[in-house]
Design a protein around this motif. Sequence first.
Motif, PDB file in Angstrom:
ATOM      1  N   ASN A 204       0.904  -1.215   0.016  1.00 49.40           N
ATOM      2  CA  ASN A 204       0.136   0.032   0.194  1.00 49.40           C
ATOM      3  C   ASN A 204       0.878   1.283   0.008  1.00 49.40           C
ATOM      4  OD1 ASN A 204      -1.880  -1.994   1.766  1.00 49.40           O
ATOM      5  ND2 ASN A 204      -2.826  -1.051  -0.025  1.00 49.40           N
ATOM      6  N   ARG A 205       1.403   1.623  -1.047  1.00 47.50           N
ATOM      7  CA  ARG A 205       2.093   2.771  -1.514  1.00 47.50           C
ATOM      8  C   ARG A 205       2.234   3.094  -2.945  1.00 47.50           C
ATOM      9  NH1 ARG A 205       7.457   1.567  -3.136  1.00 47.50           N
ATOM     10  NH2 ARG A 205       8.133  -0.558  -2.785  1.00 47.50           N
ATOM     11  N   SER A 206       2.712   4.514  -3.174  1.00 44.23           N
ATOM     12  CA  SER A 206       2.971   4.692  -4.780  1.00 44.23           C
ATOM     13  C   SER A 206       4.038   3.982  -5.299  1.00 44.23           C
ATOM     14  CB  SER A 206       3.239   6.201  -4.740  1.00 44.23           C
ATOM     15  OG  SER A 206       3.562   6.519  -5.950  1.00 44.23           O
ATOM     16  N   PHE A 207       3.779   3.415  -6.545  1.00 46.02           N
ATOM     17  CA  PHE A 207       4.495   2.886  -7.524  1.00 46.02           C
ATOM     18  C   PHE A 207       4.857   3.580  -8.661  1.00 46.02           C
ATOM     19  CE2 PHE A 207       4.017  -0.812  -4.286  1.00 46.02           C
ATOM     20  CZ  PHE A 207       5.008  -1.160  -4.368  1.00 46.02           C
ATOM     21  N   ASP A 208       4.695   4.990  -8.360  1.00 44.82           N
ATOM     22  CA  ASP A 208       4.861   5.750  -9.730  1.00 44.82           C
ATOM     23  C   ASP A 208       6.422   5.724 -10.097  1.00 44.82           C
ATOM     24  OD1 ASP A 208       3.729   7.974 -11.568  1.00 44.82           O
ATOM     25  OD2 ASP A 208       5.598   8.701 -10.495  1.00 44.82           O
ATOM     26  N   GLY A 209       6.662   5.308 -11.619  1.00 45.90           N
ATOM     27  CA  GLY A 209       7.821   5.287 -12.128  1.00 45.90           C
ATOM     28  C   GLY A 209       8.274   3.784 -12.641  1.00 45.90           C
ATOM     29  N   TRP A 210       9.338   3.620 -13.055  1.00 42.35           N
ATOM     30  CA  TRP A 210       9.860   2.197 -13.499  1.00 42.35           C
ATOM     31  C   TRP A 210      10.083   1.263 -12.513  1.00 42.35           C
ATOM     32  CZ3 TRP A 210       9.191   0.945 -18.341  1.00 42.35           C
ATOM     33  CH2 TRP A 210       9.270   2.219 -19.398  1.00 42.35           C
ATOM     34  N   HIS A 211       9.801  -0.101 -12.739  1.00 40.02           N
ATOM     35  CA  HIS A 211      10.011  -1.010 -11.850  1.00 40.02           C
ATOM     36  C   HIS A 211      10.428  -2.356 -12.573  1.00 40.02           C
ATOM     37  CE1 HIS A 211       8.658   1.325  -8.349  1.00 40.02           C
ATOM     38  NE2 HIS A 211       7.805   1.709  -9.236  1.00 40.02           N
ATOM     39  N   ASP A 212      11.195  -3.089 -11.920  1.00 42.22           N
ATOM     40  CA  ASP A 212      11.560  -4.378 -12.323  1.00 42.22           C
ATOM     41  C   ASP A 212      10.681  -5.605 -11.879  1.00 42.22           C
ATOM     42  OD1 ASP A 212      13.616  -3.377 -13.853  1.00 42.22           O
ATOM     43  OD2 ASP A 212      15.064  -3.397 -12.610  1.00 42.22           O
ATOM     44  N   ILE A 213       9.812  -6.204 -12.390  1.00 41.33           N
ATOM     45  CA  ILE A 213       8.843  -7.159 -11.966  1.00 41.33           C
ATOM     46  C   ILE A 213       9.528  -8.556 -12.310  1.00 41.33           C
ATOM     47  CG2 ILE A 213       6.377  -7.743 -11.595  1.00 41.33           C
ATOM     48  CD1 ILE A 213       5.958  -4.689 -12.806  1.00 41.33           C
ATOM     49  N   VAL A 214       9.531  -9.475 -11.197  1.00 35.21           N
ATOM     50  CA  VAL A 214       9.944 -10.815 -11.779  1.00 35.21           C
ATOM     51  C   VAL A 214       9.466 -11.686 -10.677  1.00 35.21           C
ATOM     52  CG1 VAL A 214      12.033 -12.150 -11.440  1.00 35.21           C
ATOM     53  CG2 VAL A 214      12.335  -9.923 -12.071  1.00 35.21           C
TER      54      VAL A 214
END
Length: 384
Positions: A204-214
């Motif tokens: 429960n927080r902001s994930f604005d921007g680029w992220h690596d999802i694995v």
Amino acid sequence: MSRRTRTTTAALTSLATIAATALVLSGGADASPAAAAGCGVLFDDFHYASPTDAAFGSAGWTTRNDVGSPGVPGARWLTSNISFPAVDGERVAQLTASTDGSAAGTTHAEMYQNQLRFLEGTYASRVRFTDTPVSGSDGDHVNETYFTISPLRYDRDPLYSELDFSEYLPNGGWGGPTADYQTSWYTYWNNPTWDGLRTSTAQNRSFDGWHDIVTQVSGGHVKYYLDGVLTADHTTDAQGDPVYPRTPMSINYNMWFIDTAGHTGGTSVYTEQVDWTYYAGDQVVSPADAVAKAGQYRSAGTSHVDTVTGCTTPASPPPATTTPATPTTPSQPAGCSTAPEWDWGTVYLGGQRVQHNAHLWQANWWTQGSEPGLTAQWADLGHC
């Protein structure tokens, strides 16, 4: 959380047509690193001109272009909502969704691999989530996603498989605040009311921007990582049913509005971007190594690799510990001879019946280009 029946616009093609295919498209360089062991590798850097680019389709990608769930009832899914702009000198896949607060003025976006050939192994992608619209007022209940899924053949189908690597809700929408969800599914049903069996984890927080999802799928465990950090390790739901996938799936990205309750006026436009996608079949690859392998392909000038051979039998799926309440086989139908053969280009309305693969099918709602038996638009009424 409130969820959905997913529909698609094109038939998922037969595994037999790609089982022996090793497709490499590059910018003039040989594919590097060499194809890995196991069940092969898919890598895509999304260097396409548009969703109608022949190379996009040749690489196994399809866009959705119809009306249907999930999301706002009556909203349109548009091929034109997929584009490939340059970001910091690199092309990315961009999904756009817009709404003016009405069903007719709401559009969604989806692109997916059109073969059901992804099961055990490691899935990775670099995705840019956004908290605010690129234009218009903020606050809409938009869902920005990356997931795998197989068709639900009937309510409580025990072979249904879905892994939501990320469902990002920047403005809430399922009764909670800003959150990114990882959800592993056992099954779901539409009647008498929609519900399902799954296990879910949220940040429960902001994930604005680029992220690596694995995500690693191996040995009965589904392990989710965000930016190298383990966020969840799923094995069973609360009833003890396995949420480990039991049948091959497609790889999907979509962006859609859960409802229009958060809209405050005018037209709002949101985007989600995908830098690259990577899948290593039947291999457990660490998050750092998965990101590094994608970087190696890009450094070599390789924009697309597909050596996935379609290993489709889980090595160690845990047995179901509970039995679905209504997974019965449809009874023998009457009047098969009066139903026409299914045709890919024909538009079918809810309630219309067709024959396909020696079965009688009834359309659940408006559909075109969705093959009976592979998508949720059709109900199986039994063997002809």
